[in-house]
Design an enzyme around this catalytic site. Sequence first.
Site, short mmCIF file in Angstrom:
data_model
loop_
_atom_site.label_atom_id
_atom_site.label_comp_id
_atom_site.label_asym_id
_atom_site.label_seq_id
_atom_site.Cartn_x
_atom_site.Cartn_y
_atom_site.Cartn_z
N LYS A 10 -36.32 -11.57 -34.80
CA LYS A 10 -35.31 -12.43 -35.48
C LYS A 10 -34.59 -13.19 -34.44
O LYS A 10 -35.02 -13.34 -33.27
CB LYS A 10 -34.18 -11.53 -36.03
N TYR A 50 -35.52 -12.56 -48.65
CA TYR A 50 -34.50 -11.47 -48.76
C TYR A 50 -33.85 -11.21 -50.15
O TYR A 50 -32.72 -10.61 -50.39
CB TYR A 50 -33.44 -11.47 -47.79
N THR A 92 -32.21 0.86 -38.37
CA THR A 92 -31.54 -0.41 -38.82
C THR A 92 -30.29 -0.78 -37.97
O THR A 92 -30.06 -1.86 -37.30
CB THR A 92 -31.31 -0.51 -40.24
N ARG A 103 -35.00 -1.67 -31.46
CA ARG A 103 -33.57 -1.96 -31.85
C ARG A 103 -32.52 -1.45 -30.73
O ARG A 103 -31.69 -2.12 -30.60
CB ARG A 103 -33.26 -1.75 -33.24
N ASN A 113 -30.33 -7.42 -35.38
CA ASN A 113 -30.92 -6.35 -34.60
C ASN A 113 -32.38 -6.37 -34.32
O ASN A 113 -33.19 -5.62 -34.19
CB ASN A 113 -30.86 -4.90 -35.77
N HIS A 116 -37.73 -7.17 -37.71
CA HIS A 116 -37.52 -6.90 -39.11
C HIS A 116 -39.09 -6.18 -39.22
O HIS A 116 -40.04 -6.69 -38.62
CB HIS A 116 -37.36 -7.88 -40.05
N GLU A 127 -44.51 -9.77 -48.08
CA GLU A 127 -44.02 -10.14 -46.84
C GLU A 127 -45.06 -10.97 -46.34
O GLU A 127 -44.83 -12.34 -45.90
CB GLU A 127 -43.29 -9.21 -45.93
#
Length: 139
Positions: A10, A50, A92, A103, A113, A116, A127
Amino acid sequence: MLQRTFSIIKPDATERNLEGAILDRIQKTGLRVVAMKKIRLTREQAEGFYHVHKERPFFGSLVEFMCSGPVVCSVLEGEDAVTKYRELMGATNPANAAEGTLRKDFAVNLEANSVHGSDAPETAAFEISYFFNALEMIG
């Protein structure tokens, strides 16, 4: 069982130049990268990806965050890849993540975080196909 899963590094992690460290940890678990690209998501791409969270209160801020900088998308392959990568990622919420997980070690907060990963083989299939076509996967 050999399977594939999907991963995103991310914007919070790419901003801190952590792509290599995260990929190193992924590969050390025995997962193999069979496709990878660095992109900057558009609002439409993030909203589509999402879409399952559209009715949740965090949807807007999640979309904004995911568009805030580049991400690294990859397809990982290995034995029980979905479970193996989820264990490596950790909870998460990084405050609840186990020691040694991505994480716990790299996340800034619940939203930022760092990574994914797909939560099931069916989710992984969606995905992966959202970001990659068959010609882009080597292996």
